[in-house]
Design an enzyme around this catalytic site. Structure first.
Site, PDB file in Angstrom:
ATOM      1  N   GLY A  46       1.180  -1.127   0.107  1.00 21.15           N
ATOM      2  CA  GLY A  46      -0.297  -0.148  -0.058  1.00 21.15           C
ATOM      3  C   GLY A  46       1.212   1.230  -0.146  1.00 21.15           C
ATOM      4  O   GLY A  46       2.249   1.153   0.367  1.00 21.15           O
ATOM      5  N   GLN A  51       3.101   9.723   1.014  1.00 27.25           N
ATOM      6  CA  GLN A  51       4.077   9.191   1.187  1.00 27.25           C
ATOM      7  C   GLN A  51       5.426   9.846  -0.012  1.00 27.25           C
ATOM      8  O   GLN A  51       6.556   9.292   0.100  1.00 27.25           O
ATOM      9  CB  GLN A  51       4.164   7.660   2.165  1.00 27.25           C
ATOM     10  CG  GLN A  51       3.085   7.371   2.551  1.00 27.25           C
ATOM     11  CD  GLN A  51       3.180   6.034   2.369  1.00 27.25           C
ATOM     12  OE1 GLN A  51       2.700   5.460   2.175  1.00 27.25           O
ATOM     13  NE2 GLN A  51       4.292   4.961   3.474  1.00 27.25           N
ATOM     14  N   CYS A  93       5.750   0.075   7.942  1.00 26.11           N
ATOM     15  CA  CYS A  93       5.593   1.354   6.984  1.00 26.11           C
ATOM     16  C   CYS A  93       6.550   1.729   5.991  1.00 26.11           C
ATOM     17  O   CYS A  93       7.556   1.886   6.893  1.00 26.11           O
ATOM     18  CB  CYS A  93       4.538   2.468   7.601  1.00 26.11           C
ATOM     19  SG  CYS A  93       4.491   4.780   7.026  1.00 26.11           S
ATOM     20  N   LEU A  94       6.126   1.813   4.731  1.00 27.12           N
ATOM     21  CA  LEU A  94       7.232   2.864   4.380  1.00 27.12           C
ATOM     22  C   LEU A  94       8.219   3.855   4.332  1.00 27.12           C
ATOM     23  O   LEU A  94       9.300   4.140   3.724  1.00 27.12           O
ATOM     24  CB  LEU A  94       6.767   2.241   2.700  1.00 27.12           C
ATOM     25  CG  LEU A  94       6.388   1.725   1.589  1.00 27.12           C
ATOM     26  CD1 LEU A  94       6.258   1.627   0.484  1.00 27.12           C
ATOM     27  CD2 LEU A  94       7.461   0.392   1.919  1.00 27.12           C
ATOM     28  N   HIS A 135      -4.897   1.667   7.063  1.00 28.87           N
ATOM     29  CA  HIS A 135      -3.296   2.394   7.319  1.00 28.87           C
ATOM     30  C   HIS A 135      -3.208   3.780   6.148  1.00 28.87           C
ATOM     31  O   HIS A 135      -2.285   4.709   6.771  1.00 28.87           O
ATOM     32  CB  HIS A 135      -2.751   1.141   7.240  1.00 28.87           C
ATOM     33  CG  HIS A 135      -0.628   1.624   7.136  1.00 28.87           C
ATOM     34  ND1 HIS A 135      -0.477   1.096   7.526  1.00 28.87           N
ATOM     35  CD2 HIS A 135      -0.198   2.584   6.010  1.00 28.87           C
ATOM     36  CE1 HIS A 135       1.187   1.888   8.111  1.00 28.87           C
ATOM     37  NE2 HIS A 135       0.764   2.703   6.731  1.00 28.87           N
ATOM     38  N   GLU A 136      -3.160   3.548   5.019  1.00 35.10           N
ATOM     39  CA  GLU A 136      -2.589   4.352   3.808  1.00 35.10           C
ATOM     40  C   GLU A 136      -4.426   5.392   4.125  1.00 35.10           C
ATOM     41  O   GLU A 136      -3.817   6.836   3.658  1.00 35.10           O
ATOM     42  CB  GLU A 136      -3.409   3.937   2.130  1.00 35.10           C
ATOM     43  CG  GLU A 136      -2.619   2.504   1.940  1.00 35.10           C
ATOM     44  CD  GLU A 136      -1.218   3.093   2.559  1.00 35.10           C
ATOM     45  OE1 GLU A 136      -0.859   3.711   2.326  1.00 35.10           O
ATOM     46  OE2 GLU A 136      -0.611   1.843   2.608  1.00 35.10           O
ATOM     47  N   HIS A 139      -2.851   7.935   6.244  1.00 35.10           N
ATOM     48  CA  HIS A 139      -1.960   8.954   6.521  1.00 35.10           C
ATOM     49  C   HIS A 139      -1.669   9.929   6.128  1.00 35.10           C
ATOM     50  O   HIS A 139      -1.936  10.714   5.646  1.00 35.10           O
ATOM     51  CB  HIS A 139      -1.088   7.959   4.851  1.00 35.10           C
ATOM     52  CG  HIS A 139      -0.089   7.329   5.026  1.00 35.10           C
ATOM     53  ND1 HIS A 139       1.102   7.599   6.159  1.00 35.10           N
ATOM     54  CD2 HIS A 139       0.188   6.017   5.325  1.00 35.10           C
ATOM     55  CE1 HIS A 139       1.659   6.779   6.381  1.00 35.10           C
ATOM     56  NE2 HIS A 139       1.147   5.280   6.077  1.00 35.10           N
TER      57      HIS A 139
HETATM   58 ZN   LIG Z   1       1.970   4.055   6.004  1.00 35.79          ZN
END
Ligand SMILES: [Zn+2]
Length: 176
Positions: A46, A51, A93-94, A135-136, A139
């Site tokens: 995701g 991000q 998380c990236l 989660h996204e 963000h």
């Molecule tokens: Zn994340």
């Protein structure tokens, strides 16, 4: 197509509330393609626009990690309309490379959004898809997964983050 730069914890764009997309254009679709390239390149399932440093309400998810293109989801202006149940699992998380912790999220989420053709759609996700969507969408409101953790886990991570500089992402874990 291009691989975009993922921004890491500490970048103020990660903690801002992102702006709604006014109209889905060719440019939006191109950007989403780049987001998918970036997500596959970094082994995520995701990714949200903030991000990659863009404070617009756009997210993508692919729980297959690129092996099944039918699982590609791209949502513009997504809103959680209902969430039920609970799941606990390890999450990454990236924007926090190499860091993982248990996060509790709803087990099923129903989301309303606009697709890449500008049509209103509704989508229901369960399990990993629900976790990734939740989660996204977090963000987009500047909410990071550390805020969903137990306090002790959060404090340990923030302490670790201060000592570390992030250049690489983990290659073998679920990242969203
Ligand atoms: Zn994340």
């Amino acid at each position: 197509m291009a691989i975009l730069n993922v921004v890491y914890y500490g970048d103020p764009r990660l903690e801002k509330v992102s702006e709604p997309v006014g109209e889905v254009t060719q440019e939006t679709r191109r950007f989403v393609k780049d987001m998918f390239e970036t997500m596959y390149f970094t082994n995520g399932v995701g990714l949200s626009a903030p991000q990659v440093g863009v404070n617009e309400r756009i997210i993508i998810v692919d729980c297959s990690g690129g092996s099944d293109r039918d699982q590609q989801v791209a949502l513009i202006n997504p809103v959680v309309v209902s969430s039920t149940g609970e799941q606990k699992g390890t999450e990454g998380c990236l924007s926090f490379p190499g860091l993982f912790a248990d996060v509790t999220r709803p087990n099923v989420v129903k989301v309303k959004a606009v697709d890449l053709e500008g049509k209103e759609i509704e989508l229901e996700g369960e399990g990993l898809l629900a976790r990734a969507l939740h989660h996204e969408i977090d963000h987009l409101d500047g909410i990071l997964f550390i805020q969903r953790m137990k306090k002790a886990d959060r404090e340990a991570i923030v302490k670790k983050m201060k000592k570390q500089k992030f250049e690489k992402s983990a290659k073998d874990k679920v990242l969203v």
